[in-house]
Scaffold this motif. Sequence first.
Motif, PDB file in Angstrom:
ATOM      1  N   LEU A  46       0.822  -1.209   0.000  1.00  0.00           N
ATOM      2  CA  LEU A  46       0.000   0.000   0.000  1.00  0.00           C
ATOM      3  C   LEU A  46       0.857   1.261   0.000  1.00  0.00           C
ATOM      4  CD1 LEU A  46      -2.840  -1.041   2.468  1.00  0.00           C
ATOM      5  CD2 LEU A  46      -2.844  -1.131  -0.033  1.00  0.00           C
ATOM      6  N   GLU A  47       1.972   1.236   0.701  1.00  0.00           N
ATOM      7  CA  GLU A  47       2.882   2.377   0.707  1.00  0.00           C
ATOM      8  C   GLU A  47       3.404   2.635  -0.711  1.00  0.00           C
ATOM      9  OE1 GLU A  47       7.362   3.228   2.288  1.00  0.00           O
ATOM     10  OE2 GLU A  47       5.964   2.303   3.717  1.00  0.00           O
ATOM     11  N   GLY A  48       3.757   1.574  -1.414  1.00  0.00           N
ATOM     12  CA  GLY A  48       4.213   1.701  -2.798  1.00  0.00           C
ATOM     13  C   GLY A  48       3.138   2.278  -3.703  1.00  0.00           C
ATOM     14  N   MET A  49       1.911   1.845  -3.521  1.00  0.00           N
ATOM     15  CA  MET A  49       0.804   2.377  -4.328  1.00  0.00           C
ATOM     16  C   MET A  49       0.631   3.868  -4.067  1.00  0.00           C
ATOM     17  SD  MET A  49      -2.125  -0.579  -4.301  1.00  0.00           S
ATOM     18  CE  MET A  49      -3.031   0.210  -5.636  1.00  0.00           C
ATOM     19  N   ARG A  50       0.701   4.264  -2.802  1.00  0.00           N
ATOM     20  CA  ARG A  50       0.558   5.687  -2.460  1.00  0.00           C
ATOM     21  C   ARG A  50       1.681   6.506  -3.088  1.00  0.00           C
ATOM     22  NH1 ARG A  50      -0.455   3.331   2.784  1.00  0.00           N
ATOM     23  NH2 ARG A  50      -2.701   3.271   3.114  1.00  0.00           N
ATOM     24  N   GLN A  51       2.905   6.003  -3.007  1.00  0.00           N
ATOM     25  CA  GLN A  51       4.049   6.719  -3.579  1.00  0.00           C
ATOM     26  C   GLN A  51       3.928   6.851  -5.092  1.00  0.00           C
ATOM     27  OE1 GLN A  51       7.602   4.728  -2.234  1.00  0.00           O
ATOM     28  NE2 GLN A  51       7.449   5.585  -0.168  1.00  0.00           N
ATOM     29  N   ASP A  52       3.328   5.855  -5.727  1.00  0.00           N
ATOM     30  CA  ASP A  52       3.144   5.888  -7.175  1.00  0.00           C
ATOM     31  C   ASP A  52       1.893   6.647  -7.590  1.00  0.00           C
ATOM     32  OD1 ASP A  52       5.462   4.416  -7.445  1.00  0.00           O
ATOM     33  OD2 ASP A  52       4.428   2.493  -7.742  1.00  0.00           O
ATOM     34  N   GLY A  53       1.150   7.163  -6.616  1.00  0.00           N
ATOM     35  CA  GLY A  53      -0.070   7.910  -6.913  1.00  0.00           C
ATOM     36  C   GLY A  53      -1.226   7.042  -7.356  1.00  0.00           C
ATOM     37  N   GLU A  54      -1.158   5.757  -7.067  1.00  0.00           N
ATOM     38  CA  GLU A  54      -2.232   4.839  -7.450  1.00  0.00           C
ATOM     39  C   GLU A  54      -3.328   4.843  -6.395  1.00  0.00           C
ATOM     40  OE1 GLU A  54      -0.876   0.915  -8.539  1.00  0.00           O
ATOM     41  OE2 GLU A  54       1.055   1.740  -9.154  1.00  0.00           O
ATOM     42  N   GLU A  55      -4.537   4.589  -6.850  1.00  0.00           N
ATOM     43  CA  GLU A  55      -5.675   4.514  -5.928  1.00  0.00           C
ATOM     44  C   GLU A  55      -5.659   3.172  -5.206  1.00  0.00           C
ATOM     45  OE1 GLU A  55     -10.534   4.578  -6.167  1.00  0.00           O
ATOM     46  OE2 GLU A  55      -9.381   5.580  -7.725  1.00  0.00           O
ATOM     47  N   ILE A  56      -5.824   3.209  -3.900  1.00  0.00           N
ATOM     48  CA  ILE A  56      -5.877   1.980  -3.098  1.00  0.00           C
ATOM     49  C   ILE A  56      -7.231   1.309  -3.353  1.00  0.00           C
ATOM     50  CG2 ILE A  56      -5.809   1.004  -0.762  1.00  0.00           C
ATOM     51  CD1 ILE A  56      -3.182   2.378  -1.613  1.00  0.00           C
ATOM     52  N   PRO A  57      -7.226   0.041  -3.770  1.00  0.00           N
ATOM     53  CA  PRO A  57      -8.507  -0.626  -4.038  1.00  0.00           C
ATOM     54  C   PRO A  57      -9.281  -0.898  -2.743  1.00  0.00           C
ATOM     55  CG  PRO A  57      -6.726  -2.206  -4.173  1.00  0.00           C
ATOM     56  CD  PRO A  57      -6.093  -0.851  -3.971  1.00  0.00           C
ATOM     57  N   GLN A  58     -10.558  -0.770  -2.827  1.00  0.00           N
ATOM     58  CA  GLN A  58     -11.410  -1.142  -1.698  1.00  0.00           C
ATOM     59  C   GLN A  58     -11.439  -2.660  -1.616  1.00  0.00           C
ATOM     60  OE1 GLN A  58     -13.011   0.794   0.644  1.00  0.00           O
ATOM     61  NE2 GLN A  58     -11.707   2.346  -0.289  1.00  0.00           N
ATOM     62  N   PRO A  59     -11.325  -3.202  -0.422  1.00  0.00           N
ATOM     63  CA  PRO A  59     -11.400  -4.661  -0.287  1.00  0.00           C
ATOM     64  C   PRO A  59     -12.734  -5.175  -0.835  1.00  0.00           C
ATOM     65  CG  PRO A  59     -10.672  -3.646   1.762  1.00  0.00           C
ATOM     66  CD  PRO A  59     -11.115  -2.541   0.856  1.00  0.00           C
ATOM     67  N   SER A  60     -12.650  -6.198  -1.671  1.00  0.00           N
ATOM     68  CA  SER A  60     -13.890  -6.728  -2.251  1.00  0.00           C
ATOM     69  C   SER A  60     -14.002  -8.237  -2.095  1.00  0.00           C
ATOM     70  CB  SER A  60     -13.983  -6.353  -3.739  1.00  0.00           C
ATOM     71  OG  SER A  60     -12.907  -6.924  -4.463  1.00  0.00           O
ATOM     72  N   SER A  61     -12.919  -8.890  -1.708  1.00  0.00           N
ATOM     73  CA  SER A  61     -12.963 -10.340  -1.521  1.00  0.00           C
ATOM     74  C   SER A  61     -13.569 -10.665  -0.165  1.00  0.00           C
ATOM     75  CB  SER A  61     -11.547 -10.927  -1.586  1.00  0.00           C
ATOM     76  OG  SER A  61     -11.003 -10.741  -2.862  1.00  0.00           O
ATOM     77  N   SER A  62     -14.221 -11.797  -0.102  1.00  0.00           N
ATOM     78  CA  SER A  62     -14.748 -12.264   1.174  1.00  0.00           C
ATOM     79  C   SER A  62     -14.346 -13.721   1.349  1.00  0.00           C
ATOM     80  CB  SER A  62     -16.269 -12.106   1.245  1.00  0.00           C
ATOM     81  OG  SER A  62     -16.879 -12.902   0.257  1.00  0.00           O
ATOM     82  N   VAL A  63     -14.367 -14.173   2.572  1.00  0.00           N
ATOM     83  CA  VAL A  63     -13.976 -15.536   2.879  1.00  0.00           C
ATOM     84  C   VAL A  63     -15.127 -16.210   3.602  1.00  0.00           C
ATOM     85  CG1 VAL A  63     -12.340 -16.958   4.153  1.00  0.00           C
ATOM     86  CG2 VAL A  63     -11.569 -14.853   3.075  1.00  0.00           C
ATOM     87  N   GLU A  64     -15.393 -17.424   3.196  1.00  0.00           N
ATOM     88  CA  GLU A  64     -16.462 -18.184   3.838  1.00  0.00           C
ATOM     89  C   GLU A  64     -16.070 -19.651   3.807  1.00  0.00           C
ATOM     90  OE1 GLU A  64     -21.179 -19.137   3.158  1.00  0.00           O
ATOM     91  OE2 GLU A  64     -20.325 -17.381   2.238  1.00  0.00           O
ATOM     92  N   TYR A  65     -16.315 -20.324   4.891  1.00  0.00           N
ATOM     93  CA  TYR A  65     -16.100 -21.762   4.928  1.00  0.00           C
ATOM     94  C   TYR A  65     -17.424 -22.445   4.588  1.00  0.00           C
ATOM     95  CZ  TYR A  65     -11.528 -21.268   7.024  1.00  0.00           C
ATOM     96  OH  TYR A  65     -10.216 -20.968   7.252  1.00  0.00           O
ATOM     97  N   ILE A  66     -17.357 -23.409   3.700  1.00  0.00           N
ATOM     98  CA  ILE A  66     -18.544 -24.130   3.285  1.00  0.00           C
ATOM     99  C   ILE A  66     -18.355 -25.589   3.655  1.00  0.00           C
ATOM    100  CG2 ILE A  66     -19.956 -24.820   1.319  1.00  0.00           C
ATOM    101  CD1 ILE A  66     -19.762 -22.039   0.475  1.00  0.00           C
ATOM    102  N   GLU A  67     -19.322 -26.125   4.369  1.00  0.00           N
ATOM    103  CA  GLU A  67     -19.239 -27.519   4.782  1.00  0.00           C
ATOM    104  C   GLU A  67     -19.556 -28.422   3.603  1.00  0.00           C
ATOM    105  OE1 GLU A  67     -21.236 -30.491   8.045  1.00  0.00           O
ATOM    106  OE2 GLU A  67     -21.342 -28.335   8.363  1.00  0.00           O
ATOM    107  N   ALA A  68     -18.660 -29.356   3.346  1.00  0.00           N
ATOM    108  CA  ALA A  68     -18.870 -30.342   2.276  1.00  0.00           C
ATOM    109  C   ALA A  68     -19.431 -31.617   2.888  1.00  0.00           C
ATOM    110  CB  ALA A  68     -17.559 -30.623   1.558  1.00  0.00           C
ATOM    111  N   ARG A  69     -20.244 -32.271   2.145  1.00  0.00           N
ATOM    112  CA  ARG A  69     -20.859 -33.515   2.630  1.00  0.00           C
ATOM    113  C   ARG A  69     -20.244 -34.694   1.946  1.00  0.00           C
ATOM    114  NH1 ARG A  69     -27.152 -31.886   3.102  1.00  0.00           N
ATOM    115  NH2 ARG A  69     -26.737 -29.719   3.456  1.00  0.00           N
TER     116      ARG A  69
END
Length: 69
Positions: A46-69
């Motif tokens: 993120l520091e590198g992105m700021r130094q390069d003037g890039e926009e920091i992406p908003q977190p969009s990934s989510s994590v979920e555990y799914i029970e397998a049968r």
Amino acid sequence: MKFAVVIEKAESNYSAFVPDLPGCIATGSTIEEVDTQIREAIEFYLEGMRQDGEEIPQPSSSVEYIEAR
């Protein structure tokens, strides 16, 4: 800002990556070590992105555990 982090067990260590930050990865001998390393990697990324003037992406990934049968 919170980013989803995926931690995987490899043969002899652990690796971690951040889906919302392509190329932001870390490795460590233990889960605790990889946790510390990925936190530092995110800050560095993120520091590198700021130094390069890039926009920091908003977190969009989510994590979920799914029970397998």
